[in-house]
Design a protein around this motif. Structure first.
Motif, PDB file in Angstrom:
ATOM      1  N   GLN A 121       0.823  -1.207   0.000  1.00  0.00           N
ATOM      2  CA  GLN A 121       0.000   0.000   0.000  1.00  0.00           C
ATOM      3  C   GLN A 121       0.861   1.262   0.000  1.00  0.00           C
ATOM      4  O   GLN A 121       0.642   2.191  -0.777  1.00  0.00           O
ATOM      5  CB  GLN A 121      -0.910  -0.032   1.248  1.00  0.00           C
ATOM      6  CG  GLN A 121      -2.119   0.872   1.154  1.00  0.00           C
ATOM      7  CD  GLN A 121      -3.019   0.443  -0.011  1.00  0.00           C
ATOM      8  OE1 GLN A 121      -3.253  -0.742  -0.216  1.00  0.00           O
ATOM      9  NE2 GLN A 121      -3.500   1.415  -0.768  1.00  0.00           N
ATOM     10  N   GLU A 122       1.866   1.241   0.865  1.00  0.00           N
ATOM     11  CA  GLU A 122       2.743   2.401   1.002  1.00  0.00           C
ATOM     12  C   GLU A 122       3.564   2.604  -0.279  1.00  0.00           C
ATOM     13  O   GLU A 122       3.780   3.737  -0.721  1.00  0.00           O
ATOM     14  CB  GLU A 122       3.664   2.186   2.205  1.00  0.00           C
ATOM     15  CG  GLU A 122       4.301   3.463   2.707  1.00  0.00           C
ATOM     16  CD  GLU A 122       5.409   3.180   3.711  1.00  0.00           C
ATOM     17  OE1 GLU A 122       5.315   2.156   4.416  1.00  0.00           O
ATOM     18  OE2 GLU A 122       6.368   3.975   3.771  1.00  0.00           O
ATOM     19  N   GLN A 146       1.529   4.264  -2.879  1.00  0.00           N
ATOM     20  CA  GLN A 146       1.313   5.671  -2.551  1.00  0.00           C
ATOM     21  C   GLN A 146       2.563   6.494  -2.863  1.00  0.00           C
ATOM     22  O   GLN A 146       2.476   7.562  -3.470  1.00  0.00           O
ATOM     23  CB  GLN A 146       0.953   5.768  -1.068  1.00  0.00           C
ATOM     24  CG  GLN A 146       0.189   7.008  -0.708  1.00  0.00           C
ATOM     25  CD  GLN A 146      -0.156   7.021   0.777  1.00  0.00           C
ATOM     26  OE1 GLN A 146      -0.402   5.964   1.379  1.00  0.00           O
ATOM     27  NE2 GLN A 146      -0.178   8.193   1.362  1.00  0.00           N
TER      28      GLN A 146
END
Lengths: 303, 254
Positions: free
Chosen positions: B105-106, B109
């Motif tokens: 997820q990071e 992003q």
């Protein structure tokens, strides 16, 4: 029934600047030609918009109707006992169903095809990777694959039946032996087409070895492995009928031979048609959508 | 923590069954933390060889090479973008982050942030084949900066692009590098580019590659590409390169 050993060899173009080599868009694959070009008269439909999809669907149906009409006309011209028409052939399938061997024939043949295909694919992956990675193996064993590909199918089948015995194992092994060489060529090409620049990039970013193998090297070979698999599968199913005809007492190939001996053209058609339909269904409903999904990055052109 | 590089008496010889090529010989060089150094010279002067050694891609050299700290994060920008063609622009950037242990997820992003930073937010979901050469190289730049490198290695990153795109990307590189201090080693055969970007220009001679001159680019930042002071230094560097060419050997001008 001969196999072109060079078909897969010439299928790859190496273009370093483009990143990854791809198998040629129109590989001279017997399967694709037979299924798509010869029967339906069209290459893989590239539906980009719903309207395009509708139109290509319409042409597909028109093409099939035209084919059926021609078949029917030809049947009238030469006589229904020489060439039964489509309607008579399809009605004869019902008769096979009543006699109770329609589904068992298809099931048995499909089982043998899957067996032969799995053996051939495993062998092609192992041999193709070995030949692609090792220069020594390539020099020593590369010619063997070419020799293997040039042995007439009938010779292979007869030899395997005589040495292994006339049984299902022999049918699978014999078919796999014939199908494997062109698949080996495709995998071999795929391994050689791996772009070392991408690996270098990954190493420069200190990416772990296993991740490089799994996410940088393997995806590059996937188009080639897919090509190998679909070539192999279409070759396998056509060969298996022949192998059954020669030495099995069950399956679609046996049924064709049985009615051939009775000179019952209608029932020969009835034996072959459901299986052809099944294979076409598999091609259009499973293989092509899968291929389109997995390799959509390859069709992405600069706009 | 930016990195410091020390090349001590580095030599590299490539041997094939036919012949042996001495790519570099007796190179002594140390790059201080946070410095921007350009290497310049004709083809075959060993620029790429030194970059490979600095990246840890090549360990077959003689002499000693040290990267301090040893665990410094390295990013490499190649002449070709070297993107994974089956991954979108965003995922190409996220890939190097994920592979280095950043959570999925990071990584996504941060990849999006980097893609925005190089001005490609509209193209984040596109495949490399759908992007122009300049846009692909931008993705490659985003990928290099995404890992927040202590050491940024660049091998003629703009030489395959048209001049307008190259000039634009050079300006972007300068502004992106100004945001955070990092050590940069940049190979080129464009004297103006070298003087515009670098604090220090190392001139290499070819066959074998050796250091022939070490020029400090004394010009304040931000720089303007047509600063006469830079043009002067570039002319000086050019004369050094010309002097270093072995006489009688016609070299293809790069």
């Amino acid at each position: 029934m001969t196999i072109m050993p060079t078909a897969a060899r010439t299928g790859a173009t190496r273009d370093k600047s483009a990143g990854v080599a791809e198998p040629r868009a129109d590989p001279s694959l017997p399967g694709r030609e037979w299924l798509a070009a010869a029967v339906l008269g069209m290459p893989a439909a590239k539906a980009t918009t719903p309207a395009d999809g509708l139109r290509s669907g319409f042409y597909l149906i028109a093409s099939l109707v035209l084919l059926a009409l021609m078949w029917q006309t030809l049947s009238y011209l030469v006589g229904a006992d020489v060439l039964p028409g489509p309607v008579a052939s399809i009605l004869a399938i019902e008769q096979s169903h009543r006699e109770g061997y329609l589904w068992s024939d298809i099931g048995i043949t499909a089982f043998r095809i899957v067996g032969a295909f799995v053996i051939a694919l495993a062998a092609a992956l192992a041999i193709g990777m070995l030949l692609g990675r090792s220069r020594l193996a390539e020099r020593l064993f590369g010619p063997w694959v070419t020799i293997g590909a040039s042995i007439p199918s009938l010779v292979v089948i007869v030899i395997v039946y005589l040495s292994v015995g006339v049984n299902d194992h022999a049918a699978m092994i014999g078919t796999a032996l014939i199908v494997a060489p062109p698949m080996v060529f495709a995998v071999w090409d795929g391994i050689r087409a791996i772009n070392p620049e991408l690996q270098e990039m990954a190493r420069a970013f200190a990416i772990p070895k296993f991740t490089i193998l799994w996410r940088v090297i393997l995806p590059q070979t996937m188009p080639f492995i897919f090509t190998a698999a679909r070539t192999g599968l279409s070759l396998t199913w056509r060969l298996m009928i022949f192998v059954e005809l020669l030495g099995r007492s069950s399956g679609v190939g046996y049924r064709i031979q049985y009615f051939y001996n009775l000179v019952d053209m209608k029932r020969v058609m009835a034996a072959a048609l459901p299986f052809i339909a099944l294979m076409l269904l598999f091609e259009f409903c499973a293989l092509r959508p899968l291929e389109r999904r997995v390799f959509r990055w390859r069709r992405a052109e600069a706009k | 923590m930016t990195a410091r590089l020390v090349f001590r008496d580095i030599g590299r010889t490539f041997r094939t069954s036919r012949d042996t090529t001495v790519a570099v010989r007796g190179v002594n060089l140390s790059l201080e933390r946070g410095s921007f150094t350009a290497m310049i010279g004709r083809s075959g002067c060993g620029k790429s060889t030194l970059l490979h050694i600095a990246a840890g891609l090549d360990s077959g050299y003689e002499g000693s090479f040290a990267r301090e700290p040893a665990g410094a994060t390295v990013a490499y920008l190649f002449q070709q973008p070297r993107l994974l063609p089956w991954q979108s622009a965003r995922n190409n950037v996220a890939f190097v982050l994920e592979a280095r242990g950043v959570a999925k997820q990071e990584a996504r992003q941060r990849a999006d942030e980097m893609i925005n930073l190089v001005g490609l937010s509209a193209a984040a979901g596109k495949f490399p084949a759908q992007l122009s050469g300049g846009m692909q190289q931008r993705v490659s730049l985003a990928r290099a900066l995404a890992v927040d490198p202590d050491l940024l290695l660049m091998d003629e990153p703009f030489s395959a692009l048209d001049e307008l795109t190259a000039a634009h990307l050079r300006e972007e590189l300068v502004s992106l590098c100004a945001q955070k201090e990092r050590t940069v080693l940049f190979a080129t055969h464009n004297t103006q580019e070298a003087c515009y970007l670098a604090d220090r220009v190392i001139v290499l001679s070819a066959h074998p590659g050796t250091v022939v001159a070490d020029v400090n680019v004394e010009a304040s930042r931000p720089r303007c590409i047509d600063n006469p002071r830079l043009a002067e230094i570039a002319a000086h560097v050019r004369s050094l390169i010309d002097r270093s060419a072995p006489s009688g050997v016609p070299e293809a001008a790069a």
